[in-house]
Design a protein around this motif. Structure first.
Motif, PDB file in Angstrom:
ATOM      1  N   GLU A  37      21.413  36.606  54.815  1.00 47.30           N
ATOM      2  CA  GLU A  37      19.993  36.422  55.127  1.00 47.30           C
ATOM      3  C   GLU A  37      19.288  35.675  54.027  1.00 47.30           C
ATOM      4  N   ALA A  68      12.568  38.017  56.867  1.00 49.10           N
ATOM      5  CA  ALA A  68      13.744  37.834  56.001  1.00 49.10           C
ATOM      6  C   ALA A  68      13.696  38.814  54.841  1.00 49.10           C
ATOM      7  N   PHE A 100      17.479  32.186  54.365  1.00 50.71           N
ATOM      8  CA  PHE A 100      16.084  32.021  53.985  1.00 50.71           C
ATOM      9  C   PHE A 100      15.921  30.857  53.011  1.00 50.71           C
ATOM     10  N   ARG A 129      16.152  27.587  54.761  1.00 48.97           N
ATOM     11  CA  ARG A 129      14.919  27.261  55.517  1.00 48.97           C
ATOM     12  C   ARG A 129      13.817  26.850  54.584  1.00 48.97           C
ATOM     13  N   LYS A 130      13.808  27.537  53.491  1.00 50.54           N
ATOM     14  CA  LYS A 130      12.779  27.181  52.522  1.00 50.54           C
ATOM     15  C   LYS A 130      12.903  25.743  52.109  1.00 50.54           C
ATOM     16  N   THR A 147       8.504  34.778  59.771  1.00 48.85           N
ATOM     17  CA  THR A 147       9.932  34.637  59.491  1.00 48.85           C
ATOM     18  C   THR A 147      10.220  35.049  58.054  1.00 48.85           C
ATOM     19  N   VAL A 148       9.346  34.541  57.172  1.00 50.97           N
ATOM     20  CA  VAL A 148       9.563  34.911  55.762  1.00 50.97           C
ATOM     21  C   VAL A 148       9.514  36.405  55.589  1.00 50.97           C
TER      22      VAL A 148
END
Lengths: 369, 470
Positions: B392, B436, B396, B399-400, B432-433
């Protein structure tokens, strides 16, 4: 025949009455009145004899009262006596002398000390004495008190065996069980098997042992100080000869041209009424001629009163425990609480208490956890 | 020196022969007597009677000496026996006299066990003699015989009959010892009462089956006197150690105010008869009776108890030695058997214990294994979770970086129309953040991002990122 003790009567003699003094009121004749009344009423006396078989009890009673009370007596053989129990037998006779009537009751205790196992063999005797007290107590507290029969035991003659060295355990046991209930007069039986020095030693030994074991035998009352020396001397001799060493006989033998009560041996004749031979005369004088009424008085005033006080105390304590109210006076004689049930009740109470304590402790433990 | 015919009753196969002269074997009894005199004699008397009946005084009077000892009290808790041995000498004959006396007999309130110490004492003496007889190396001729030869039973002079205790005790003793009943302190009974008393006592003894000692009437020289004496039992005795002057002699007597009782006057009491019978005539017979009758009875009972018999089941006579050997082997065999048994038991117990312990061990191992497995499972689970968490975090991060890239691209192009839509996207991005961080995966957000190609105003997105509270 030796003269017995002539009882000094305090009756007023005719000479006194002829007092011309104007201050003479006349109540000095009271003793005469008492005398007259008592002769009319008659007397009664209950005597108990106790001791092992073969010590001469019946023979002595015969010699004392000059009547044969045991005409058809059956003596048991040794085998039958191995497990014998103590019986109580009463013989009553009415005898009269110079217009004075006496109702004499002899309480016999056959079987005492005869069995092989004599544990608590005096229990039937103590029960009998207590029964008589209880009966009198009931009669006295009753409503109709005209004809009360006094069956209380006034005197107990206890026969000690001369063949031993003093008191035996069964003697001590008996006397300790009865000394607070009855006047005990200890006697050394069959004294014709002891020479004078041995008699002295045995008497001393018995007196010592009586003191040692704390037995309260009948004490002769002190004589008044205004009696004359002769009387006082006789009284002193009497006190010093206790316990009396007696010999009894129901046969009459010929001795020195006279017919006397005695026992015939190849080596001589024992005269029962000879003061140098034995203390029979002293016993007879003490028991019949001088101290009979005192024995009755001590029984009424001391032993019976003790019993009565004890009885009443027990009853009141039970009443106050039960109902917590004032006990009614006079107290009617209730059946005395059974000692055994009381003990049971106390035991149960204690058990309950213990269980409650345990419960409390367990509760506490659970709380702590 | 005349021919002496000696006629005798003999068994078969033996003929009597007349002697032609004086041989001299008639001195045999004298030789025997000389030997026994040089050896010395031994006699044991047991006196049973209540305290104070005159046992010690009678012994003193009988043997004319003062034996030691003090009178006992009445407070003994049980019956005991007091034994004293004396060496007496008269002319050239020595006598080892043992006097055993009861102490405290008849004093207790419960007298049911009073006879037991006496019976035990008598048995103990027999036992000692039996042991000596059975020894391998024995010295019987110098053995001090302590068996009781006679029991003098003192009866109290009540004049009626025996006491119950007397009857019970005599019944227990009559098969173990010679009993001679005596009426003690007989100066308390007059003559007429005495005859009645004696008759009563003998009838009671007979009716209860008590066997008292009868003086032997088979020997002609003493048969007559013994016969008459048997009729006088029980003897009425008086004892005294005081000597008084009567006539012109010193005699033992008791002085009463009404007369003097002489101990040795046959008209006064039976003391002289007792002394005659006990000491002067029948002492040897008493010893013999004790040995041949009472002791043999005891011995027979004892040996039968031990299992010895006189005859085999096939009625062949056993010899004592064989029996003894057999007994011994039996005994040893038993011992061995017992040992074996014990050993086996021991082994078995050990085995049981071992099995128990093994089981316990196995259990422990199993437990250990189980625990270990559990532990491992847990560990694996934890690792899985850790791995997923790492995934995860990585996702994350990707995505960041992707989002930052997009932002930098989007800052070049403008477009406020898409602001609303961007805000929405931002919210969904924030979500989403958040998810996560909270370990909640929303896989669906990923493709949303990928499809979203609209550029975001970079500052806005950055600011929004920083301003939005987690």
């Amino acid at each position: 025949m030796s003269t017995g003790l002539r009882y000094k009567s305090k009756l007023a003699t005719p000479e006194d009455k002829q007092d011309i003094d104007k201050q003479y009121v006349g109540f000095a004749t009271l003793p005469n009145q008492v005398h007259r009344k008592s002769v009319k009423k008659g007397f009664d006396f209950t005597l108990m004899v106790a001791g092992e078989s073969g010590l001469g009890k019946s023979t002595l009673v015969h010699s004392l009262f000059l009547t044969d009370l045991y005409k058809d007596r059956k003596l048991l053989s040794a085998e039958e006596r191995i497990s014998q129990t103590v019986e109580i037998l009463k013989h009553t006779v009415d005898i009269e002398e110079k217009g004075v009537k006496l109702k004499l009751t002899i309480v016999d205790t056959p079987g005492f000390g005869d069995a092989v196992n004599n544990t608590e063999c005096w229990k039937p005797i103590t029960d009998y004495v207590d029964q008589q007290f209880e009966q009198y107590f009931r009669d006295e507290s009753g409503l109709n008190r005209k004809n009360i029969q006094d069956n209380r035991v006034h005197c107990c003659l206890y026969f000690i065996s001369p063949f031993g060295h003093g008191l035996r355990p069964v003697d001590v046991g008996f006397m300790k069980a009865l000394h607070e209930k009855v006047n005990i007069v200890p006697l050394i039986a069959k004294a014709d098997c002891l020479i004078p020095s041995e008699i002295r030693k045995l008497k001393e030994r018995i007196r010592e042992e009586i003191d040692k074991f704390g037995i309260h035998v009948y004490q002769f009352p002190e004589c008044d100080s205004d009696e004359d020396e002769d009387f006082k001397q006789q009284d002193r001799e009497l006190k010093e000869s206790a316990p009396f060493a007696v010999i009894g006989s129901n046969t009459v033998v010929e001795a020195k041209g006279q017919r006397v009560r005695g026992r015939l041996y190849p080596w001589g004749i024992v005269e029962v009424e000879n003061q140098a031979h034995c203390d029979f005369v002293k016993l007879r004088n003490m028991l019949i001629r001088t101290h009979m009424h005192d024995l009755k008085d001590v029984t009424c005033d001391v032993h019976y009163e003790n019993y009565r006080a004890h009885c009443i105390q027990q009853m009141t304590s039970k009443l106050t425990q039960d109902s917590r109210m004032e006990s009614p006076i006079p107290i009617l004689p209730l059946p005395t609480p059974d000692a055994e049930t009381e003990k049971l009740i106390r035991m149960k109470d204690e058990e309950l208490r213990r269980m409650q304590e345990m419960l409390q402790r367990m509760k506490q433990q659970m709380q702590d956890q | 020196m005349a021919a002496t015919d000696i006629a005798r009753q003999v068994g078969e196969g033996c003929r009597t022969v007349p002697l032609a002269g004086h041989v001299g074997f008639d001195s045999l009894p004298d030789q025997l007597v000389n030997k026994s005199v040089s050896q010395g004699f031994c006699f044991n008397i047991l006196c049973v009677g209540e305290t104070g009946l005159g046992k010690s005084t009678l012994m003193d009077t009988l043997f004319n000496t003062k034996f030691e000892g003090e009178p006992a009290t009445h407070t003994q808790p049980g019956v005991q026996l007091r034994s004293n041995t004396y060496d007496l000498q008269e002319s050239n004959v020595g006598l080892k006299l043992t006097i055993v006396s009861t102490v405290g007999f008849g004093d207790q309130i419960n007298k049911e066990d009073s006879y037991k110490p006496i019976v035990e004492f008598i048995d103990a003496q027999f036992e000692a003699y039996l042991q000596e007889e059975l020894k391998i190396r024995r010295v019987l001729h110098t053995y001090h015989d302590s068996r009781i030869h006679v029991c003098l039973y003192f009866i109290a002079p009540t004049g009626h009959s025996l006491k119950s205790l007397d009857l019970v005790t005599m019944k227990k003793l009559d098969s173990k010892v010679n009993i001679i009943p005596i009426i003690a302190k007989a100066d308390a009974i007059s003559k007429s009462e005495l005859t009645k008393f004696k008759i009563k006592i003998t009838s009671e003894l007979v009716s209860n089956g008590v066997q008292i000692y009868q003086f032997p009437t088979d020997d002609e020289s003493v048969a007559e006197i013994n016969g008459t004496m048997n009729a006088h039992l029980p003897f009425a005795v008086i004892g005294s150690t005081e000597e008084l002057k009567i006539g012109n002699k010193m005699m033992r007597a008791r002085q009463y105010p009404w007369g003097t009782v002489q101990v040795e006057n046959e008209a006064h009491c039976d003391f002289v008869k007792l002394r005659e019978m006990l000491i002067r005539v029948n002492m040897e017979d008493l010893r013999e009776q004790t040995h041949t009758r009472h002791y043999e009875l005891y011995r027979r009972c004892k040996l039968e108890e031990m299992g010895f018999k006189d005859t085999d089941p096939d009625s062949k006579p056993f010899s004592l030695q064989e029996t003894y050997e057999a007994k011994r082997n039996e005994f040893l065999g038993e011992l061995q058997k017992k040992e074996e048994e014990m050993r086996q038991m021991f082994v078995q117990r050990v085995k049981e214990k071992e099995a128990e312990l093994k089981e316990a061990e196995k259990e422990l191992h199993e437990k250990f294994d189980r625990l270990k497995k559990l532990h491992q499972d847990e560990k694996k689970k934890l690792e899985d979770k850790k791995k997923s968490l790492d995934d995860e975090v990585n996702a994350f991060k990707q995505r960041k970086t992707a989002a930052e890239l997009l932002q930098s691209q989007g800052s070049q192009a403008g477009g406020s129309q898409t602001l609303k839509r961007d805000k929405e996207k931002k919210n969904s991005y924030c979500f989403t953040v958040n998810s996560a961080v909270c370990c909640m995966l929303h896989e669906t957000q990923g493709p949303v991002w990928a499809s979203c190609r609209n550029p975001l105003p970079a500052q806005q997105s950055c600011a929004s990122l920083s301003l939005i509270p987690p």
